[in-house]
Design a protein around this motif. Structure first.
Motif, PDB file in Angstrom:
ATOM      1  N   SER A  88      43.415  15.227  85.651  1.00 29.47           N
ATOM      2  CA  SER A  88      44.638  15.064  86.391  1.00 29.47           C
ATOM      3  C   SER A  88      44.597  13.751  87.292  1.00 29.47           C
ATOM      4  O   SER A  88      45.562  13.105  87.630  1.00 29.47           O
ATOM      5  N   VAL A  89      43.322  13.271  87.431  1.00 30.68           N
ATOM      6  CA  VAL A  89      43.204  11.966  88.100  1.00 30.68           C
ATOM      7  C   VAL A  89      43.002  10.740  86.994  1.00 30.68           C
ATOM      8  O   VAL A  89      43.787   9.701  87.313  1.00 30.68           O
ATOM      9  N   ASP A  90      42.443  11.178  85.806  1.00 33.58           N
ATOM     10  CA  ASP A  90      42.460  10.257  84.875  1.00 33.58           C
ATOM     11  C   ASP A  90      43.634   9.807  83.998  1.00 33.58           C
ATOM     12  O   ASP A  90      43.669  10.507  83.000  1.00 33.58           O
ATOM     13  N   PHE A 123      48.628  20.160  83.944  1.00 33.48           N
ATOM     14  CA  PHE A 123      49.169  20.575  82.596  1.00 33.48           C
ATOM     15  C   PHE A 123      49.437  19.562  81.668  1.00 33.48           C
ATOM     16  O   PHE A 123      49.489  19.581  80.349  1.00 33.48           O
ATOM     17  N   ASP A 124      49.894  18.458  82.251  1.00 35.45           N
ATOM     18  CA  ASP A 124      50.222  17.304  81.408  1.00 35.45           C
ATOM     19  C   ASP A 124      49.106  16.534  80.692  1.00 35.45           C
ATOM     20  O   ASP A 124      48.746  15.457  81.325  1.00 35.45           O
ATOM     21  N   ARG A 125      48.643  17.211  79.933  1.00 39.08           N
ATOM     22  CA  ARG A 125      47.214  16.631  79.228  1.00 39.08           C
ATOM     23  C   ARG A 125      47.331  15.282  78.842  1.00 39.08           C
ATOM     24  O   ARG A 125      46.356  14.555  78.644  1.00 39.08           O
ATOM     25  N   ASN A 128      52.176  11.821  79.551  1.00 38.35           N
ATOM     26  CA  ASN A 128      53.293  11.338  79.103  1.00 38.35           C
ATOM     27  C   ASN A 128      54.632  11.545  80.439  1.00 38.35           C
ATOM     28  O   ASN A 128      55.623  11.225  80.294  1.00 38.35           O
ATOM     29  N   GLY A 129      54.219  12.257  81.245  1.00 34.32           N
ATOM     30  CA  GLY A 129      55.095  12.732  82.418  1.00 34.32           C
ATOM     31  C   GLY A 129      56.041  13.929  81.933  1.00 34.32           C
ATOM     32  O   GLY A 129      57.115  14.279  82.537  1.00 34.32           O
ATOM     33  N   TYR A 130      55.723  14.889  80.687  1.00 35.59           N
ATOM     34  CA  TYR A 130      56.421  15.917  80.458  1.00 35.59           C
ATOM     35  C   TYR A 130      55.488  17.000  79.840  1.00 35.59           C
ATOM     36  O   TYR A 130      54.544  16.483  79.648  1.00 35.59           O
ATOM     37  N   LEU A 131      55.842  18.361  79.932  1.00 32.86           N
ATOM     38  CA  LEU A 131      54.931  19.211  79.637  1.00 32.86           C
ATOM     39  C   LEU A 131      55.784  19.919  78.390  1.00 32.86           C
ATOM     40  O   LEU A 131      56.696  20.244  78.398  1.00 32.86           O
ATOM     41  N   GLU A 135      50.808  22.439  75.608  1.00 29.28           N
ATOM     42  CA  GLU A 135      50.092  22.275  76.560  1.00 29.28           C
ATOM     43  C   GLU A 135      49.792  23.304  77.734  1.00 29.28           C
ATOM     44  O   GLU A 135      48.933  23.660  78.406  1.00 29.28           O
ATOM     45  N   PHE A 136      51.067  23.935  78.006  1.00 27.77           N
ATOM     46  CA  PHE A 136      51.241  24.902  79.072  1.00 27.77           C
ATOM     47  C   PHE A 136      50.316  26.180  78.553  1.00 27.77           C
ATOM     48  O   PHE A 136      49.411  26.602  79.341  1.00 27.77           O
ATOM     49  N   GLU A 137      50.505  26.501  77.113  1.00 32.85           N
ATOM     50  CA  GLU A 137      49.880  27.610  76.650  1.00 32.85           C
ATOM     51  C   GLU A 137      48.343  27.404  76.519  1.00 32.85           C
ATOM     52  O   GLU A 137      47.499  28.380  76.808  1.00 32.85           O
ATOM     53  N   ASP A 138      47.774  26.154  76.386  1.00 34.19           N
ATOM     54  CA  ASP A 138      46.372  25.893  76.181  1.00 34.19           C
ATOM     55  C   ASP A 138      45.765  26.303  77.387  1.00 34.19           C
ATOM     56  O   ASP A 138      44.941  26.866  77.500  1.00 34.19           O
ATOM     57  N   ILE A 139      46.454  25.681  78.537  1.00 31.20           N
ATOM     58  CA  ILE A 139      45.799  25.918  79.801  1.00 31.20           C
ATOM     59  C   ILE A 139      45.966  27.322  80.377  1.00 31.20           C
ATOM     60  O   ILE A 139      44.789  28.036  80.887  1.00 31.20           O
TER      61      ILE A 139
END
Length: 693
Positions: A88-90, A123-125, A128-131, A135-139
């Motif tokens: 989330s920082v990187d 969540f935004d793995r 790109n600024g979109y989910l 991505e949502f399901e994976d987390i």
């Protein structure tokens, strides 16, 4: 690449809040909420923790940031969780964190919706600024809640947000609503799975399982232990869907229930309220239903069967851990800073009015305290005036208790109050000016951050002690001569008027040097001790009850009364008229020499027990009365309320990092990560499982 990552994160952050010093409006005034970290200082801290150097540039690893710097996860942490938090920082997703990314994340943590912004970053793995749905399901599948009760990702809920083919990507704003509604949908799915007969109800054990597994972050130990009891106790052999949703809604909205209670009691947190009164008031709060209020009273009814609730009953149902969000912490800081700034912006007229107000309350408090302990003061004075030199003869009193008994035997009970009249005339301005001057000096010496160093507390107290001598000395000399008058039988009656006439104006200040020697150390010890003991005895919310106020003031009076006793003995000897055969004194130095030569060093400590037993409870009663009067008759002069007079949230202290390397927004990092769990239910495993190891 790192620069692009920074720009991307700043872009996301700027959509919600400008990256400047966070501010808020409080009472139509702009107050700084949470100050951003200084760039040079942040760079220095980054360099301390960065363990990777590439092409002359320093970088942090994921472990450097999350484990070493933030201290959020231990050594045996879950690697997937570590990667999620650090990524989330990187924002460049290159496995390392540059200074620009480190700085941008500090800006994000200062935002009022930092929890939502951080959750979106997690969540935004791909950054790109979109989910996306994947991505949502994976987390979500990695969370501990989903492992207990799996979520159905083929549900209509997912289709509505991501489309039937799950190809739609959602923005940050849409994500905030998705994560808000997700856990209610998860609980609904769990209810439907347990309702195998499609009856619209589940049994109490299934209800307990769902609440403990999916809503554990909303449960206090008391609620958790009584889930089945409250459900069955309400006459429900089966838990209906309506009861289930009402129960969850109640726990989600306890803060709103508190507001409902305060509206019902006009902000009186001690008033008891019936269910009917709460339901009547709830008509103005459409979010709270009668069923939720019914459940509220069922829960509180398990603690006491009064049929009424108080504010603390509702608070006890609210989980303390992690209930403070980063923004609520910022708002507390803003309110505190506003309170600190108010004292510096007041007009001179308001300061004068506040001093008059304090003087009036101090007069009442002083009279109350003096009356309560006057008999002890009389015994103390007679013991201190008792001479043991060779010319005096047999001692009149063996000890303080013997003195007390003989006064009652020979002079009656009223003899214990001989001289009380002039004492009350003088003690009102004396105590009033002492309390007022101490408060005034503390206000002037308090730092901008609200703290006051010990030396400043002692200066404030010492100044208060010195200022009272103008009232104390005339009062003391008249009082002492009246108190010892009863020792001489057959002599004409002595009154305050005859004493004043005999002494004259200048004579009323006889022994004033010794009075200074006694009162300045007393107040310099007493007021700092009282302030710190009061703080130590305050409850978990920083509030002092009447009992702790009395205990604090009494404890502080013990060393303050005992230590200056030699000065009090000297003052007493100078102010009492020497009788035939008794030694007379010419000033402080002469008095010290003669007492030491004739009676020894222990004579300076005569009457110490009586002085402690008099001063300690007297100031206990005086300070208790003074503080209680300020609470009962509070007037806002734009200054500060007495410390401990109202509860303050302790979560601010618990959630704000005290690590000196955590500056700016990083002081809120712990609160933000914890808030994602307590508010959103994003409970990620923090440790490696035995399967992984």
């Amino acid at each position: 690449m790192a620069a692009n990552g920074k720009d991307h994160l700043l872009e996301i952050v700027s959509k919600v809040w400008p990256i400047k010093t966070a501010q808020c409006e409080v009472k139509h005034r702009k107050v700084e909420v949470f100050k951003r970290a200084d760039q040079d200082q942040l760079k220095e801290i980054f360099s301390q923790y960065a363990s990777v150097v590439e092409d002359g540039e320093q970088y942090m690893t994921y472990g450097d940031l999350i484990q070493r710097y933030l201290g959020f996860l231990g050594e045996n942490c879950d690697e997937y969780t570590l990667k999620l938090f650090a990524s989330s920082v990187d924002t460049s997703r290159d496995g390392k964190i540059s200074f620009t990314e480190f700085q941008a994340f500090e800006a994000l943590l200062c935002l009022p919706d930092a929890m939502y912004a951080l959750a979106f970053q997690v969540f935004d793995r791909n950054g790109n600024g979109y989910l996306s749905c994947s991505e949502f399901e994976d987390i979500i599948k990695h969370t501990t809640l989903n492992r207990e009760i799996p979520f159905n990702f083929n549900s209509e809920f997912i289709s509505l947000h991501f489309g039937k083919d799950k190809q739609r990507k959602i923005t940050y704003s849409e994500f905030t609503q998705l994560i808000h509604d997700f856990h209610e949908e998860h609980a609904l799915q769990a209810f439907r799975r347990r309702d195998k007969g499609d009856t619209g109800s589940i049994n109490p054990k299934d209800f307990e399982e769902i609440m403990c597994k999916l809503k554990s972050y909303l449960l206090t130990p008391f609620v958790k232990e009584n889930l089945v009891t409250v459900a069955v106790g309400g006459g429900h052999r089966q838990i209906s869907y309506a009861y289930f949703t009402a129960f969850v809604s109640l726990l989600n909205n306890l803060e709103l229930v508190q507001k409902l209670y305060l509206a019902c009691t006009r902000r009186d947190k001690t008033m008891e309220v019936t269910k009917e009164e709460m339901m009547y008031q709830a008509q103005e709060f459409s979010q709270i239903t009668p069923l939720e209020i019914d459940i509220l009273f069922q829960l509180i009814g398990l603690k006491h069967q009064t049929g009424r609730i108080k504010y603390e009953d509702i608070t006890d149902l609210t989980p303390a851990e992690g209930r403070e969000t980063p923004y609520s912490i910022q708002m507390q800081i803003a309110q505190e800073k506003l309170a600190l700034e108010q004292g510096t912006e007041r007009t001179f007229a308001l300061e004068v009015l506040e001093s008059v107000y304090r003087f009036a309350l101090g007069s009442i408090a002083g009279a109350t305290g003096a009356t309560a302990v006057y008999p002890i003061d009389l015994v103390k004075t007679r013991m201190q005036n008792q001479r043991s030199g060779p010319m005096v003869g047999e001692l009149m009193y063996k000890n303080s208790w013997d003195c007390f008994k003989k006064v009652i035997r020979h002079e009656g009970v009223l003899g214990l109050y001989r001289g009380l009249g002039p004492q009350l005339v003088g003690v009102c301005p004396e105590k009033a000016i002492k309390l007022t001057m101490n408060d005034l000096m503390r206000d002037k010496l308090t730092r901008k951050d609200g703290s006051i160093p010990l030396w400043a507390e002692m200066v404030a107290g010492g100044t208060a002690g010195a200022s009272q001598v103008m009232f104390t000395n005339p009062l003391e000399i008249v009082k002492i001569r009246l108190q010892v008058a009863g020792e001489v039988h057959g002599k004409s009656k002595v009154s305050a008027f005859t004493v004043i006439k005999e002494l004259g104006f200048m004579g009323l200040y006889k022994g004033s040097r010794a009075c200074f020697l006694r009162d300045i150390p007393f107040s310099a010890i007493y007021f700092p001790a009282y302030a710190n003991v009061k703080k130590a005895l305050a409850d978990e919310n920083g509030y002092n009850s009447w009992g702790t106020l009395l205990l604090s003031a009494t404890i502080a009076g013990m060393p303050a009364a005992a230590i200056p006793t030699p000065a009090d003995v000297i003052k007493t000897r100078l102010q009492v008229a020497a009788r035939t055969g008794q030694t007379s004194y010419n000033g402080v130095i002469d008095c010290v020499r003669k007492i030491y030569r004739e009676e020894g060093g222990w004579a300076f400590w005569k009457g110490t027990p009586a002085r402690v037993f008099r001063s300690s409870p007297q100031f206990g009663v005086t300070l208790l009365t003074y503080e209680v009067l300020q609470r009962l008759f509070y007037v806002d002069f734009g200054g500060r309320r007495p410390e401990g007079s109202e509860p303050q949230s302790t979560q601010l202290e618990k959630q704000l990092s005290r690590n000196p390397d955590h500056i700016g927004g990083y002081r809120l990092a712990l609160a933000t990560f914890n808030g994602m769990e307590s508010k959103f239910g994003l409970c990620l495993p923090k440790f490696k499982s035995s399967m992984q190891t």
